[in-house]
Write a protein that holds these residues in place. Structure first.
Motif, PDB file in Angstrom:
ATOM      1  N   LYS A  90       0.820  -1.215   0.000  1.00 14.06           N
ATOM      2  CA  LYS A  90       0.000   0.000   0.000  1.00 14.06           C
ATOM      3  C   LYS A  90       0.857   1.270   0.000  1.00 14.06           C
ATOM      4  O   LYS A  90       0.820   2.081   0.929  1.00 14.06           O
ATOM      5  CB  LYS A  90      -0.947   0.003   1.205  1.00 14.06           C
ATOM      6  CG  LYS A  90      -1.911  -1.170   1.215  1.00 14.06           C
ATOM      7  CD  LYS A  90      -2.808  -1.154   2.431  1.00 14.06           C
ATOM      8  CE  LYS A  90      -3.744  -2.364   2.447  1.00 14.06           C
ATOM      9  NZ  LYS A  90      -4.590  -2.417   3.644  1.00 14.06           N
ATOM     10  N   PRO A  91       1.649   1.466  -1.060  1.00  8.61           N
ATOM     11  CA  PRO A  91       2.520   2.657  -1.114  1.00  8.61           C
ATOM     12  C   PRO A  91       1.710   3.941  -1.199  1.00  8.61           C
ATOM     13  O   PRO A  91       0.592   3.957  -1.714  1.00  8.61           O
ATOM     14  CB  PRO A  91       3.321   2.422  -2.404  1.00  8.61           C
ATOM     15  CG  PRO A  91       2.402   1.598  -3.254  1.00  8.61           C
ATOM     16  CD  PRO A  91       1.704   0.681  -2.297  1.00  8.61           C
ATOM     17  N   LYS A  92       2.292   5.010  -0.704  1.00  6.94           N
ATOM     18  CA  LYS A  92       1.657   6.314  -0.829  1.00  6.94           C
ATOM     19  C   LYS A  92       1.940   6.946  -2.195  1.00  6.94           C
ATOM     20  O   LYS A  92       1.198   7.792  -2.648  1.00  6.94           O
ATOM     21  CB  LYS A  92       2.130   7.243   0.290  1.00  6.94           C
ATOM     22  CG  LYS A  92       1.673   6.800   1.670  1.00  6.94           C
ATOM     23  CD  LYS A  92       2.075   7.806   2.736  1.00  6.94           C
ATOM     24  CE  LYS A  92       1.562   7.374   4.112  1.00  6.94           C
ATOM     25  NZ  LYS A  92       1.929   8.350   5.170  1.00  6.94           N
ATOM     26  N   LEU A  93       3.046   6.491  -2.811  1.00  5.26           N
ATOM     27  CA  LEU A  93       3.420   7.004  -4.135  1.00  5.26           C
ATOM     28  C   LEU A  93       3.707   5.828  -5.052  1.00  5.26           C
ATOM     29  O   LEU A  93       4.548   4.974  -4.751  1.00  5.26           O
ATOM     30  CB  LEU A  93       4.655   7.899  -4.033  1.00  5.26           C
ATOM     31  CG  LEU A  93       5.235   8.403  -5.357  1.00  5.26           C
ATOM     32  CD1 LEU A  93       4.227   9.277  -6.097  1.00  5.26           C
ATOM     33  CD2 LEU A  93       6.539   9.174  -5.116  1.00  5.26           C
ATOM     34  N   LEU A  94       2.997   5.788  -6.178  1.00  7.59           N
ATOM     35  CA  LEU A  94       3.201   4.743  -7.177  1.00  7.59           C
ATOM     36  C   LEU A  94       3.812   5.373  -8.417  1.00  7.59           C
ATOM     37  O   LEU A  94       3.272   6.318  -8.988  1.00  7.59           O
ATOM     38  CB  LEU A  94       1.872   4.075  -7.534  1.00  7.59           C
ATOM     39  CG  LEU A  94       1.932   2.967  -8.596  1.00  7.59           C
ATOM     40  CD1 LEU A  94       2.708   1.766  -8.074  1.00  7.59           C
ATOM     41  CD2 LEU A  94       0.534   2.550  -9.023  1.00  7.59           C
ATOM     42  N   LEU A  95       4.952   4.823  -8.841  1.00  6.39           N
ATOM     43  CA  LEU A  95       5.633   5.276 -10.045  1.00  6.39           C
ATOM     44  C   LEU A  95       5.392   4.259 -11.154  1.00  6.39           C
ATOM     45  O   LEU A  95       5.493   3.049 -10.917  1.00  6.39           O
ATOM     46  CB  LEU A  95       7.138   5.422  -9.790  1.00  6.39           C
ATOM     47  CG  LEU A  95       7.548   6.233  -8.555  1.00  6.39           C
ATOM     48  CD1 LEU A  95       9.054   6.208  -8.381  1.00  6.39           C
ATOM     49  CD2 LEU A  95       7.029   7.663  -8.650  1.00  6.39           C
ATOM     50  N   ALA A  96       5.088   4.725 -12.340  1.00  9.95           N
ATOM     51  CA  ALA A  96       4.809   3.817 -13.459  1.00  9.95           C
ATOM     52  C   ALA A  96       5.599   4.262 -14.678  1.00  9.95           C
ATOM     53  O   ALA A  96       5.345   5.326 -15.235  1.00  9.95           O
ATOM     54  CB  ALA A  96       3.312   3.797 -13.772  1.00  9.95           C
ATOM     55  N   THR A 114       0.193   9.108  -8.005  1.00  8.11           N
ATOM     56  CA  THR A 114       0.859   8.349  -9.057  1.00  8.11           C
ATOM     57  C   THR A 114       1.591   9.286 -10.004  1.00  8.11           C
ATOM     58  O   THR A 114       1.126  10.390 -10.287  1.00  8.11           O
ATOM     59  CB  THR A 114      -0.143   7.503  -9.875  1.00  8.11           C
ATOM     60  OG1 THR A 114      -1.173   8.361 -10.382  1.00  8.11           O
ATOM     61  CG2 THR A 114      -0.777   6.429  -9.024  1.00  8.11           C
ATOM     62  N   ILE A 115       2.742   8.823 -10.488  1.00 10.70           N
ATOM     63  CA  ILE A 115       3.487   9.531 -11.526  1.00 10.70           C
ATOM     64  C   ILE A 115       3.714   8.558 -12.670  1.00 10.70           C
ATOM     65  O   ILE A 115       4.322   7.497 -12.481  1.00 10.70           O
ATOM     66  CB  ILE A 115       4.834  10.080 -11.022  1.00 10.70           C
ATOM     67  CG1 ILE A 115       4.633  11.008  -9.822  1.00 10.70           C
ATOM     68  CG2 ILE A 115       5.559  10.821 -12.139  1.00 10.70           C
ATOM     69  CD1 ILE A 115       5.928  11.538  -9.235  1.00 10.70           C
ATOM     70  N   PHE A 116       3.200   8.898 -13.839  1.00 11.29           N
ATOM     71  CA  PHE A 116       3.353   8.075 -15.033  1.00 11.29           C
ATOM     72  C   PHE A 116       4.382   8.701 -15.951  1.00 11.29           C
ATOM     73  O   PHE A 116       4.406   9.919 -16.127  1.00 11.29           O
ATOM     74  CB  PHE A 116       2.032   7.980 -15.801  1.00 11.29           C
ATOM     75  CG  PHE A 116       0.993   7.104 -15.173  1.00 11.29           C
ATOM     76  CD1 PHE A 116       0.794   5.810 -15.615  1.00 11.29           C
ATOM     77  CD2 PHE A 116       0.216   7.576 -14.128  1.00 11.29           C
ATOM     78  CE1 PHE A 116      -0.163   5.007 -15.025  1.00 11.29           C
ATOM     79  CE2 PHE A 116      -0.743   6.790 -13.535  1.00 11.29           C
ATOM     80  CZ  PHE A 116      -0.943   5.491 -13.991  1.00 11.29           C
ATOM     81  N   VAL A 117       5.202   7.871 -16.541  1.00 13.90           N
ATOM     82  CA  VAL A 117       6.109   8.308 -17.594  1.00 13.90           C
ATOM     83  C   VAL A 117       5.627   7.685 -18.891  1.00 13.90           C
ATOM     84  O   VAL A 117       5.353   6.488 -18.948  1.00 13.90           O
ATOM     85  CB  VAL A 117       7.555   7.870 -17.287  1.00 13.90           C
ATOM     86  CG1 VAL A 117       8.379   7.771 -18.554  1.00 13.90           C
ATOM     87  CG2 VAL A 117       8.212   8.842 -16.322  1.00 13.90           C
ATOM     88  N   THR A 118       5.496   8.508 -19.931  1.00 17.32           N
ATOM     89  CA  THR A 118       5.003   7.983 -21.200  1.00 17.32           C
ATOM     90  C   THR A 118       5.379   8.924 -22.333  1.00 17.32           C
ATOM     91  O   THR A 118       5.769  10.067 -22.117  1.00 17.32           O
ATOM     92  CB  THR A 118       3.468   7.809 -21.174  1.00 17.32           C
ATOM     93  OG1 THR A 118       3.033   7.175 -22.365  1.00 17.32           O
ATOM     94  CG2 THR A 118       2.767   9.142 -21.021  1.00 17.32           C
TER      95      THR A 118
END
Length: 339
Positions: free
Chosen positions: A177-183, A213-217
């Motif tokens: 249950k992370p507070k910050l999810l990196l994708a 969440t932080i997405f890289v795309t």
């Protein structure tokens, strides 16, 4: 103080620089990146390959070899990430901050089952028994909608399809249950149908679990689906930032506009694309002025010698371009020909 006073941002990054050095190497991949992200919010980092997106993401967990040097400031939930020792970093990786990697086949361990890998993470971070962790692993696979979850729990990564491996990777990332999810481009290797399913699932889980969440795309469609705000990256710097509506609906930087013009839509049959000319600059030999100037359709002579600042525009949108800055000679100089 008011009981409804605003919480501090979950993520605070200030003047982040990432530099790689070696015998024949000295390169700044990220150069002066700053941003904040509130709890429960989502941010998307857009840009071409080699712009520094993935390196920025990995910097938040310090996933670099000893040849890398990080400067600036990174705080996640009040934790100074750049001040942590190796043992402390192991505690926050997978706990406070978790990451979905671009290619799960290389990120997952091929010699352990999916269930063993998820359970191991739970045992390490939460100190529960392996039996209890294995039961939690099953519920996590069900949470990410893996069909026949009990059977998949005993499968090895190579026995799953690309879509199921990505779901297993998401389950592993969500285990504690992370507070910050990196994708990091989590849907690049998937077909269009599975890609949409994964994006909707991640958005749903973000709201359900209250994660940031932080997405890289490099995919504008992904950015539209998942982002509250968007940052556009070029040559190691943010060149534009704002809400998703601002960036997609009214881009202000020539590079962002070029990305939009290069995007294929369903109703574009027979329409000629207007791609960005040239190629991204060599990060080991950046030009003295704006790094996008050689490819820019509105570049003028001052762009070749002056470094533009990130300028605040109306509505909180920001753009790093001399046409919005304090360069009085810009408007009167002749246009350059983009190469």
């Amino acid at each position: 103080m008011s009981a409804v006073s605003k919480q501090a941002p979950l993520v605070e990054v200030e003047d982040l620089t990432v530099r790689f050095t070696g015998r024949d190497l000295d390169i700044r991949v990220v150069n002066g990146v700053s941003f904040t992200l509130d709890r429960g919010s989502s941010m998307c980092v857009l840009g071409e390959s080699g712009s520094g997106k993935s390196v920025t993401l990995r910097a938040l967990m310090r996933l670099f070899p000893p040849t890398a040097t990080l400067d600036g400031r990174i705080r996640v939930d009040g934790v100074d990430v750049l001040a942590l020792g190796e043992n402390q970093l192991r505690q926050i990786r997978g706990g406070l901050i978790s990451m979905i990697f671009q290619e799960p086949m290389t990120a997952l361990d091929p010699v352990f089952t999916i269930g063993q890998q998820i359970a191991e993470t739970l045992v390490y971070h939460e100190g529960i028994s392996f039996r209890a962790a294995h039961a939690r692993a099953l519920s996590l696979l069900e949470l990410v909608q893996v069909p026949s979850a009990k059977r998949r729990l005993e499968a090895y990564p190579h026995e799953l399809s690309g879509g199921l491996r990505q779901r297993a990777m998401i389950a592993l990332a969500l285990a504690c249950k992370p507070k910050l999810l990196l994708a990091d481009e989590p849907t690049t290797a998937l077909d269009a149908t599975v890609q949409i399913q994964i994006l909707l699932l991640l958005r749903e889980l973000q709201h359900e679990l209250g994660m940031a969440t932080i997405f890289v795309t490099h995919d504008l469609g992904v950015a539209c689906e998942v982002a509250d705000k968007i940052a556009v990256m070029y040559a190691g710097k943010f060149v534009e930032a704002g809400s998703a509506e601002q960036i997609i609906g009214a881009p202000r930087h020539p590079y962002t506009q070029g990305l939009m013009n290069s995007t294929i839509h369903a109703d574009m049959r027979g329409v000629k694309l207007d791609p960005i000319p040239g190629a991204p600059p060599d990060l080991t030999d950046l030009p003295p002025g704006c790094p996008f100037a050689p490819r820019c359709s509105v570049a003028r002579e001052p762009c070749l010698g002056l470094q533009p600042e990130l300028v605040a525009l109306e509505g909180g949108q920001k753009a790093r371009c001399l046409q919005y800055g304090a360069a009085p000679s810009f408007a009167h100089a002749p246009l350059l020909q983009a190469s």
